[in-house]
Design a protein around this motif. Structure first.
Motif, short mmCIF file in Angstrom:
data_model
loop_
_atom_site.label_atom_id
_atom_site.label_comp_id
_atom_site.label_asym_id
_atom_site.label_seq_id
_atom_site.Cartn_x
_atom_site.Cartn_y
_atom_site.Cartn_z
N MET A 102 -11.09 -10.56 6.62
CA MET A 102 -11.32 -9.41 6.23
C MET A 102 -9.11 -9.15 6.46
SD MET A 102 -12.76 -6.70 7.71
CE MET A 102 -12.87 -4.91 8.26
N TRP A 103 -8.37 -7.97 6.02
CA TRP A 103 -6.89 -8.32 5.22
C TRP A 103 -6.45 -7.53 6.71
CZ3 TRP A 103 -4.69 -3.90 4.58
CH2 TRP A 103 -5.31 -2.49 4.60
N THR B 13 -0.07 -0.44 2.12
CA THR B 13 0.98 -1.46 2.08
C THR B 13 0.16 -3.25 3.11
OG1 THR B 13 2.65 -1.79 3.25
CG2 THR B 13 3.11 -0.80 1.19
N ALA B 14 0.89 -4.03 2.47
CA ALA B 14 0.09 -5.67 3.03
C ALA B 14 0.83 -5.31 4.41
CB ALA B 14 0.11 -6.97 2.44
N GLY C 211 5.37 -3.36 -7.44
CA GLY C 211 5.95 -4.37 -7.42
C GLY C 211 5.02 -5.13 -5.56
N GLU C 212 4.31 -3.98 -4.98
CA GLU C 212 4.32 -4.24 -3.72
C GLU C 212 2.36 -4.19 -4.11
OE1 GLU C 212 5.14 -2.11 -0.81
OE2 GLU C 212 6.83 -1.29 -1.45
N ARG C 213 2.29 -5.22 -3.05
CA ARG C 213 0.21 -5.39 -2.64
C ARG C 213 0.00 -4.64 -1.92
NH1 ARG C 213 -3.01 -10.15 -3.52
NH2 ARG C 213 -4.89 -9.74 -1.77
N VAL C 214 -0.91 -3.78 -2.24
CA VAL C 214 -0.98 -2.43 -1.95
C VAL C 214 -3.21 -2.88 -1.53
CG1 VAL C 214 0.03 -1.18 -2.55
CG2 VAL C 214 -1.72 -1.02 -3.53
#
Length: 152
Positions: free
Chosen positions: A1-2, A29-30, A144-147
């Motif tokens: 799980m993240w 966000t990550a 540009g971000e990973r969400v």
């Protein structure tokens, strides 16, 4: 799980302290920065929309809260450009959309961990999240971000 350590406990406390918020959609966000939180009660739908990176045409993936599960229910395709169309092994039926393009209806695909990781596109891609009658523009917040879109 993240999720980072401690986040599930915080989510459980939020749901316990605020029962009206049960069924909460969070975009994070990550790194753990929360971009937005919206109610997403049982049966509600939310759609992630964007402009196709090559053609600029409208694309959308729509999800529902079904018994606490985040389910990909349908997708809108302006045409069959690169990367668009039916996905082998995925359910659904193609329906002409009144406004042009196509809806792929009845996909009914549960999202692993009730989450969708997304790389937010540049301003021309204009990622948007529509939920509860409101539209949130994600590209200005996190281009540009990973969400992660997460149903809790």
């Amino acid at each position: 799980m993240w999720k980072r350590a401690g986040r599930p406990l915080a989510a459980a406390l939020l749901v316990t302290a605020f029962p009206a918020m049960a069924g909460t959609l969070t975009v994070e966000t990550a790194e753990g920065r929360v971009l937005l939180t919206e109610r997403a009660p049982e049966g509600s739908e939310w759609c992630l929309s964007w402009n196709h990176s090559v053609t600029g045409g409208h694309v959308a993936d729509c999800f529902v809260n079904r018994e606490g599960r985040m389910i990909l229910s349908r997708s809108y395709l302006h045409d069959f450009s690169a990367g668009l169309g039916e996905v082998e092994g995925r359910g659904g039926r193609l329906v002409n959309a009144p406004e042009g393009g196509y809806w792929l209806e009845g996909i009914d695909q549960p999202m692993p961990d009730n989450a969708l990781p997304v790389r937010i596109g540049r301003p021309s891609t204009d990622h948007r999240l529509s939920v509860g009658g409101r539209q949130h523009r994600l590209s200005p917040l996190a281009a540009g971000e990973r969400v992660y879109l997460q149903l809790e």
